[in-house]
Design a protein around this motif. Sequence first.
Motif, PDB file in Angstrom:
ATOM      1  N   GLY A  16      -8.113  -6.429  -8.611  1.00 20.64           N
ATOM      2  CA  GLY A  16      -7.631  -6.352  -9.984  1.00 20.64           C
ATOM      3  C   GLY A  16      -8.480  -7.098 -10.987  1.00 20.64           C
ATOM      4  O   GLY A  16      -8.192  -7.066 -12.180  1.00 20.64           O
ATOM      5  N   SER A  17      -9.551  -7.759 -10.520  1.00 23.86           N
ATOM      6  CA  SER A  17     -10.396  -8.497 -11.448  1.00 23.86           C
ATOM      7  C   SER A  17     -11.219  -7.531 -12.288  1.00 23.86           C
ATOM      8  O   SER A  17     -11.494  -6.391 -11.889  1.00 23.86           O
ATOM      9  CB  SER A  17     -11.328  -9.439 -10.687  1.00 23.86           C
ATOM     10  N   GLN A  18     -11.643  -7.993 -13.454  1.00 27.28           N
ATOM     11  CA  GLN A  18     -12.437  -7.156 -14.349  1.00 27.28           C
ATOM     12  C   GLN A  18     -13.742  -6.725 -13.679  1.00 27.28           C
ATOM     13  O   GLN A  18     -14.183  -5.581 -13.827  1.00 27.28           O
ATOM     14  CB  GLN A  18     -12.740  -7.919 -15.641  1.00 27.28           C
ATOM     15  N   ARG A  19     -14.346  -7.623 -12.930  1.00 27.38           N
ATOM     16  CA  ARG A  19     -15.612  -7.309 -12.273  1.00 27.38           C
ATOM     17  C   ARG A  19     -15.442  -6.186 -11.250  1.00 27.38           C
ATOM     18  O   ARG A  19     -16.247  -5.253 -11.211  1.00 27.38           O
ATOM     19  CB  ARG A  19     -16.164  -8.559 -11.586  1.00 27.38           C
ATOM     20  N   GLU A  20     -14.388  -6.267 -10.422  1.00 30.43           N
ATOM     21  CA  GLU A  20     -14.183  -5.220  -9.419  1.00 30.43           C
ATOM     22  C   GLU A  20     -13.808  -3.898 -10.064  1.00 30.43           C
ATOM     23  O   GLU A  20     -14.257  -2.835  -9.626  1.00 30.43           O
ATOM     24  CB  GLU A  20     -13.098  -5.655  -8.412  1.00 30.43           C
ATOM     25  N   LEU A  21     -12.995  -3.939 -11.110  1.00 31.56           N
ATOM     26  CA  LEU A  21     -12.621  -2.698 -11.787  1.00 31.56           C
ATOM     27  C   LEU A  21     -13.853  -2.033 -12.403  1.00 31.56           C
ATOM     28  O   LEU A  21     -14.022  -0.803 -12.333  1.00 31.56           O
ATOM     29  CB  LEU A  21     -11.574  -2.985 -12.861  1.00 31.56           C
ATOM     30  N   ARG A  22     -14.718  -2.844 -13.009  1.00 33.24           N
ATOM     31  CA  ARG A  22     -15.935  -2.289 -13.613  1.00 33.24           C
ATOM     32  C   ARG A  22     -16.823  -1.661 -12.529  1.00 33.24           C
ATOM     33  O   ARG A  22     -17.404  -0.589 -12.727  1.00 33.24           O
ATOM     34  CB  ARG A  22     -16.704  -3.376 -14.356  1.00 33.24           C
ATOM     35  N   ALA A  23     -16.931  -2.307 -11.374  1.00 36.81           N
ATOM     36  CA  ALA A  23     -17.745  -1.783 -10.276  1.00 36.81           C
ATOM     37  C   ALA A  23     -17.193  -0.448  -9.781  1.00 36.81           C
ATOM     38  O   ALA A  23     -17.956   0.484  -9.499  1.00 36.81           O
ATOM     39  CB  ALA A  23     -17.795  -2.794  -9.136  1.00 36.81           C
ATOM     40  N   ILE A  24     -15.870  -0.353  -9.693  1.00 38.89           N
ATOM     41  CA  ILE A  24     -15.256   0.899  -9.232  1.00 38.89           C
ATOM     42  C   ILE A  24     -15.488   2.014 -10.242  1.00 38.89           C
ATOM     43  O   ILE A  24     -15.815   3.149  -9.883  1.00 38.89           O
ATOM     44  CB  ILE A  24     -13.749   0.687  -8.973  1.00 38.89           C
ATOM     45  N   LEU A  25     -15.340   1.703 -11.531  1.00 44.24           N
ATOM     46  CA  LEU A  25     -15.558   2.714 -12.569  1.00 44.24           C
ATOM     47  C   LEU A  25     -17.022   3.177 -12.572  1.00 44.24           C
ATOM     48  O   LEU A  25     -17.304   4.371 -12.728  1.00 44.24           O
ATOM     49  CB  LEU A  25     -15.167   2.159 -13.938  1.00 44.24           C
ATOM     50  N   ASP A  26     -17.958   2.242 -12.381  1.00 46.91           N
ATOM     51  CA  ASP A  26     -19.373   2.608 -12.303  1.00 46.91           C
ATOM     52  C   ASP A  26     -19.634   3.496 -11.091  1.00 46.91           C
ATOM     53  O   ASP A  26     -20.419   4.455 -11.151  1.00 46.91           O
ATOM     54  CB  ASP A  26     -20.248   1.353 -12.223  1.00 46.91           C
ATOM     55  N   TRP A  27     -18.952   3.169 -10.004  1.00 54.96           N
ATOM     56  CA  TRP A  27     -19.065   3.938  -8.764  1.00 54.96           C
ATOM     57  C   TRP A  27     -18.573   5.375  -8.987  1.00 54.96           C
ATOM     58  O   TRP A  27     -19.213   6.338  -8.562  1.00 54.96           O
ATOM     59  CB  TRP A  27     -18.241   3.227  -7.685  1.00 54.96           C
ATOM     60  N   LEU A  28     -17.447   5.503  -9.671  1.00 58.30           N
ATOM     61  CA  LEU A  28     -16.893   6.833  -9.947  1.00 58.30           C
ATOM     62  C   LEU A  28     -17.827   7.638 -10.856  1.00 58.30           C
ATOM     63  O   LEU A  28     -18.027   8.838 -10.650  1.00 58.30           O
ATOM     64  CB  LEU A  28     -15.507   6.704 -10.588  1.00 58.30           C
ATOM     65  N   ASP A  29     -18.385   6.959 -11.865  1.00 60.51           N
ATOM     66  CA  ASP A  29     -19.303   7.646 -12.774  1.00 60.51           C
ATOM     67  C   ASP A  29     -20.543   8.144 -12.026  1.00 60.51           C
ATOM     68  O   ASP A  29     -21.009   9.275 -12.234  1.00 60.51           O
ATOM     69  CB  ASP A  29     -19.732   6.713 -13.909  1.00 60.51           C
ATOM     70  N   ALA A  30     -21.069   7.297 -11.139  1.00 62.81           N
ATOM     71  CA  ALA A  30     -22.271   7.663 -10.393  1.00 62.81           C
ATOM     72  C   ALA A  30     -22.018   8.853  -9.482  1.00 62.81           C
ATOM     73  O   ALA A  30     -22.899   9.695  -9.273  1.00 62.81           O
ATOM     74  CB  ALA A  30     -22.771   6.465  -9.586  1.00 62.81           C
ATOM     75  N   ALA A  31     -20.791   8.924  -8.943  1.00 63.07           N
ATOM     76  CA  ALA A  31     -20.436  10.031  -8.054  1.00 63.07           C
ATOM     77  C   ALA A  31     -19.912  11.237  -8.821  1.00 63.07           C
ATOM     78  O   ALA A  31     -19.553  12.246  -8.210  1.00 63.07           O
ATOM     79  CB  ALA A  31     -19.383   9.559  -7.045  1.00 63.07           C
ATOM     80  N   GLU A  32     -19.874  11.126 -10.152  1.00 64.16           N
ATOM     81  CA  GLU A  32     -19.390  12.192 -11.037  1.00 64.16           C
ATOM     82  C   GLU A  32     -17.972  12.627 -10.654  1.00 64.16           C
ATOM     83  O   GLU A  32     -17.658  13.813 -10.588  1.00 64.16           O
ATOM     84  CB  GLU A  32     -20.342  13.387 -11.015  1.00 64.16           C
TER      85      GLU A  32
END
Length: 331
Positions: free
Chosen positions: A267-283
């Motif tokens: 739930g930390s901001q850092r982990e959420l940002r990493a997950i969102l970046d991951w989703l964007d990279a995988a389209e």
Amino acid sequence: MTDLAIAANGLRKSYGDKVVLDGVDLAVPEGTVFSLLGPNGAGKTTAVKILSTLISADAGDLHVGGHDLAADPQGVRAAIGVTGQFSAVDGLITGEENMLLMADLHHLTKQEGRRVAAELLERFDLVEAAKKPASTYSGGMKRRLDIAMTLVGKPRIIFLDEPTTGLDPRSRHNMWGIIRELVSDGVTVFLTTQYLDEADELADRIAVLNDGKIAAEGTAEELKRLIPGGHVRLRFSDPAVYQAAAVALREVTRDDEALALQILCDGSQRELRAILDWLDAAEIEADELTVHTPDLDDVFFALTGGGTHIPDQRTPPVQSAQADQSKETVR
């Protein structure tokens, strides 16, 4: 010690063979809300009674308001106020008379007593009811009067022992506002409560008491991070997109019936940002993204033996069978 309103080291109390408090350490900074949680019979009220000089401890180095509890109990009493779950209000007399009686007990002059009583009745929105017998007051009004009476002596430390027990939701929220006002004035509040959301809402620090010992202590957020199971949940409406996402992401827990994927996250901001970046990279574009982080209920049950064990390391993602029971908050 000078910056602590309450300092307890090695607090012990037994009744016969029953150990109620077994070496409890507490440190409560001035001008904060400290909440003591625990199941019924854990020793919360016993701790309050000891620290407010109502009963004696078997052992412990205890200081309240800068005064040694054993050597200077009168100094402690002059610095504190106590409000329990059972109101000390006398229902046979009016609210104003209750206030004036308390002023007399604090040896205020008649003029000063009336002034203080009037100010506190106005502060706690009791002016209209001041001339009515306290027996006619609602539960919330009695609780407000009880705290107003406590403040007559201008205590710097207030013990609130389950102050909102039995109150309706509106009265509880009104009481929360009063507690915040007290702290903004520099008062230290030692709060015991059976409502975990109350501690989450009000407390600067929380300690969980279990089997006579402090099981854990910290801010609400620090305690929540002790519990595994935080996750992000992605829900899809298109089965094909769901399948593609499940293949692309791999390290997820699947819920094929709900077309949902679950990714471990604290739930930390850092982990959420990493997950969102991951989703964007995988389209990958989900129709709904929700975040679940453990709450104080999870912490309480884990620490007091009613839920998940708290491990040294974080556990794998919650399985789909558990996901249906998870508490989720839409971000």
